[in-house]
Design an enzyme around this catalytic site. Structure first.
Site, PDB file in Angstrom:
ATOM      1  N   LEU A  16      -0.585  18.070  10.709  1.00 36.24           N
ATOM      2  CA  LEU A  16      -1.926  18.914  10.398  1.00 36.24           C
ATOM      3  C   LEU A  16      -1.288  20.077   9.615  1.00 36.24           C
ATOM      4  O   LEU A  16      -2.032  20.343   8.860  1.00 36.24           O
ATOM      5  CB  LEU A  16      -2.194  19.654  11.560  1.00 36.24           C
ATOM      6  CG  LEU A  16      -3.164  18.408  12.427  1.00 36.24           C
ATOM      7  CD1 LEU A  16      -3.669  19.045  13.929  1.00 36.24           C
ATOM      8  CD2 LEU A  16      -4.264  17.933  11.701  1.00 36.24           C
ATOM      9  N   GLY A  19       4.032  26.147   9.934  1.00 32.29           N
ATOM     10  CA  GLY A  19       4.108  27.852   9.951  1.00 32.29           C
ATOM     11  C   GLY A  19       5.429  28.225   9.860  1.00 32.29           C
ATOM     12  O   GLY A  19       6.327  27.414   9.705  1.00 32.29           O
ATOM     13  N   GLY A  20       5.577  29.388   9.925  1.00 32.64           N
ATOM     14  CA  GLY A  20       6.943  29.939  10.181  1.00 32.64           C
ATOM     15  C   GLY A  20       8.061  29.486  11.104  1.00 32.64           C
ATOM     16  O   GLY A  20       9.099  29.391  11.161  1.00 32.64           O
ATOM     17  N   PHE A  21       7.281  29.193  12.397  1.00 24.26           N
ATOM     18  CA  PHE A  21       8.245  28.675  13.358  1.00 24.26           C
ATOM     19  C   PHE A  21       8.086  27.270  13.834  1.00 24.26           C
ATOM     20  O   PHE A  21       8.693  26.580  14.762  1.00 24.26           O
ATOM     21  CB  PHE A  21       7.807  29.709  14.770  1.00 24.26           C
ATOM     22  CG  PHE A  21       7.878  30.940  14.510  1.00 24.26           C
ATOM     23  CD1 PHE A  21       9.468  31.363  13.972  1.00 24.26           C
ATOM     24  CD2 PHE A  21       7.048  31.931  14.752  1.00 24.26           C
ATOM     25  CE1 PHE A  21       9.648  32.789  13.701  1.00 24.26           C
ATOM     26  CE2 PHE A  21       7.195  33.220  14.367  1.00 24.26           C
ATOM     27  CZ  PHE A  21       8.277  33.903  14.222  1.00 24.26           C
ATOM     28  N   GLY A  22       7.236  26.526  12.927  1.00 20.67           N
ATOM     29  CA  GLY A  22       7.147  25.232  13.522  1.00 20.67           C
ATOM     30  C   GLY A  22       6.281  24.251  12.818  1.00 20.67           C
ATOM     31  O   GLY A  22       5.445  24.698  12.009  1.00 20.67           O
ATOM     32  N   THR A  24       2.650  21.565  13.176  1.00 24.27           N
ATOM     33  CA  THR A  24       1.728  21.256  14.270  1.00 24.27           C
ATOM     34  C   THR A  24       1.088  19.755  13.657  1.00 24.27           C
ATOM     35  O   THR A  24       0.899  19.242  12.540  1.00 24.27           O
ATOM     36  CB  THR A  24       0.356  22.020  14.028  1.00 24.27           C
ATOM     37  OG1 THR A  24       0.909  23.455  14.008  1.00 24.27           O
ATOM     38  CG2 THR A  24      -0.786  21.796  15.152  1.00 24.27           C
ATOM     39  N   LYS A  41       2.519  21.131  19.159  1.00 29.05           N
ATOM     40  CA  LYS A  41       3.375  22.180  18.093  1.00 29.05           C
ATOM     41  C   LYS A  41       4.949  21.981  18.340  1.00 29.05           C
ATOM     42  O   LYS A  41       5.163  22.061  19.617  1.00 29.05           O
ATOM     43  CB  LYS A  41       2.909  23.517  18.570  1.00 29.05           C
ATOM     44  CG  LYS A  41       1.379  23.886  18.110  1.00 29.05           C
ATOM     45  CD  LYS A  41       0.790  25.285  18.327  1.00 29.05           C
ATOM     46  CE  LYS A  41       1.623  26.116  17.606  1.00 29.05           C
ATOM     47  NZ  LYS A  41       0.981  27.528  17.776  1.00 29.05           N
ATOM     48  N   ASP A 139      -2.533  38.595  15.950  1.00 30.58           N
ATOM     49  CA  ASP A 139      -2.640  37.702  14.815  1.00 30.58           C
ATOM     50  C   ASP A 139      -4.155  37.226  14.264  1.00 30.58           C
ATOM     51  O   ASP A 139      -4.162  35.955  14.162  1.00 30.58           O
ATOM     52  CB  ASP A 139      -1.548  36.616  14.480  1.00 30.58           C
ATOM     53  CG  ASP A 139      -1.356  36.104  13.251  1.00 30.58           C
ATOM     54  OD1 ASP A 139      -1.715  36.837  12.242  1.00 30.58           O
ATOM     55  OD2 ASP A 139      -0.848  35.110  13.038  1.00 30.58           O
TER      56      ASP A 139
END
Length: 412
Positions: A16, A19-22, A24, A41, A139
């Protein structure tokens, strides 16, 4: 990852986002009869630096704990599972079918005032619930708001950057070495690492302004005090503009402090809009009654009552259609006085006294007709009496003349 089963039950269907940390993924739960769809995630930091990895792991743990503590809210995805496998962390949550507001705003369409109010209500109800449980999202942005296909409601996702507030005191999750938040939707105090509930309100207000103007937050000009300049680019009521301006003040002390406060302002705005709509309906009904009677003097009592309702309301005549406004001005009876305290704050132009209405002119004409009729009747009566008098005098004159004739003949 496609086709892989993690946690012994979640089968990855497709990728999908990242992002910066993982990353999806869309997955299905193989242990449920309906093989329900869910979101997985995976912790996948963009850097392998131990400090950065520790931050990412902490944020994932925070998101899982927050989703669990928030319980079940229809506009927050449910936490289904959280586990570690092969030195990787996974978070499984409810799948919300729909599109993000980011895609809606990218279409370039300008939202109406009612659409923006609906968005604000949805977002504020979520934030009221979240803030009431001691959590600041940090956020709130278009990509983290999904409009659900089932009911059209907005759902807030991605609680990985939340900050907990205990007993009114802010407690650090840890000394973060990365920025938390998104530029344009992040106020100054949040950029300094000191977010407050009003920081989330600021972000939601910026999203509404973007929807109403079609201008991205970073493209909006600012004045010397850091306040954004946007009202001239939006076609909305003064009341809504004031609410959004208060939500997005540069300094947090000048903003609404709680989502509840903003909701109260929207409720007052909705009440004012309802009253205005009822007043416009009354005016249109009044004008319709007047047109049907085709005479101001024949306006019914119900119409007069409606006129008085409009005259004493806070409706601004500039909000009415031109023809309705003109007809209403003609319909207000001269003897009806409007209390100055009920007039709209906008200065009113003074106009000279209006001429008397048509039914007064008709009364004058009727009096003139009666006077002429009486005058003609008097003249007729006088002529009849004179004729009768002449008829009574004429026989006496004839008799006298006959007697004089007889005497003359005798003399002869």
């Amino acid at each position: 990852m496609k086709g892989k089963i993690i946690g012994s039950r979640y089968k990855i269907l497709e990728y999908l986002a990242e992002g910066g940390f993982g990353k999806t993924y869309l997955a299905e739960d193989t242990q449920l009869p309906g093989r329900d769809t869910c979101v997985v995630k995976q912790l996948h930091p963009s850097s392998q630096d131990p400090k950065f990895l520790a931050i990412a792991r902490r944020l994932f743990q925070t998101e899982a704990s927050t989703l669990h503590n928030l319980g079940h809210h229809q506009q927050i995805p449910k936490l289904l599972a959280y586990f570690e496998e092969d030195e990787k962390f996974y978070l499984v949550q409810q799948y919300i079918q729909g599109e993000t507001l980011g895609k809606e705003l990218d279409s370039g369409l300008i939202w109406s005032e009612s659409q923006a109010i609906d968005l604000l209500r949805d977002g504020l109800n979520i934030l009221k619930f979240v803030h009431g449980r001691g959590v600041i999202h940090r956020d709130v942005k278009p990509d983290n708001l999904i409009r659900c296909d089932l009911d059209g409601k907005v759902v807030l996702v991605d609680f990985g950057t939340v900050k907990e507030v205990l007993q009114g005191q802010q407690t650090n999750i840890g000394q973060l070495t990365v920025a938390v938040g998104t530029q344009g939707y992040m106020p100054t105090e949040q950029a300094r690492g000191k977010p407050r509930p009003s920081s989330d309100l600021y972000a939601l207000g910026m999203i509404a302004i973007q929807a109403l103007t079609g201008i991205a937050p970073l493209d909006l000009p600012e004045d010397d005090d850091g306040e954004i300049i946007w009202e001239s680019s939006a076609n909305i009521s003064r009341e809504l503009a004031e609410i959004l301006t208060t939500m997005t003040r540069y300094h947090f002390k000048d903003r609404y402090k709680l989502a509840h406060d903003v909701l109260q302002g929207l409720n007052k705005l909705s009440s004012a809009r309802l009253t205005k709509a009822q007043s416009i309906t009354s005016i249109q009904s009044c004008v319709l009654d007047r047109d049907l009677n085709n005479d101001l003097g024949d306006v019914s009592m119900s119409s007069t009552a409606k006129i008085k309702l409009v005259a004493t309301s806070t409706i601004d005549r500039h909000d009415l259609p031109k023809t309705v406004s003109e007809n209403c001005d003609q319909a207000v009876l001269p003897q009806e006085k409007i209390d100055s305290t009920t007039k709209h704050s906008r200065p009113q132009k003074t106009t000279p006294d209006k001429p008397k209405s048509k039914h007064i002119d008709r009364n004058i004409i009727s009096l003139i007709v009666v006077f002429v009729f009486l005058a003609l009747g008097g003249i007729g009566f006088f002529m009849i009496n004179r004729t009768n008098s002449d008829s009574e005098i004429e026989p006496d004159l004839s008799k006298e003349r006959m007697e004089q004739g007889e005497g003359f003949r005798k003399d002869l």
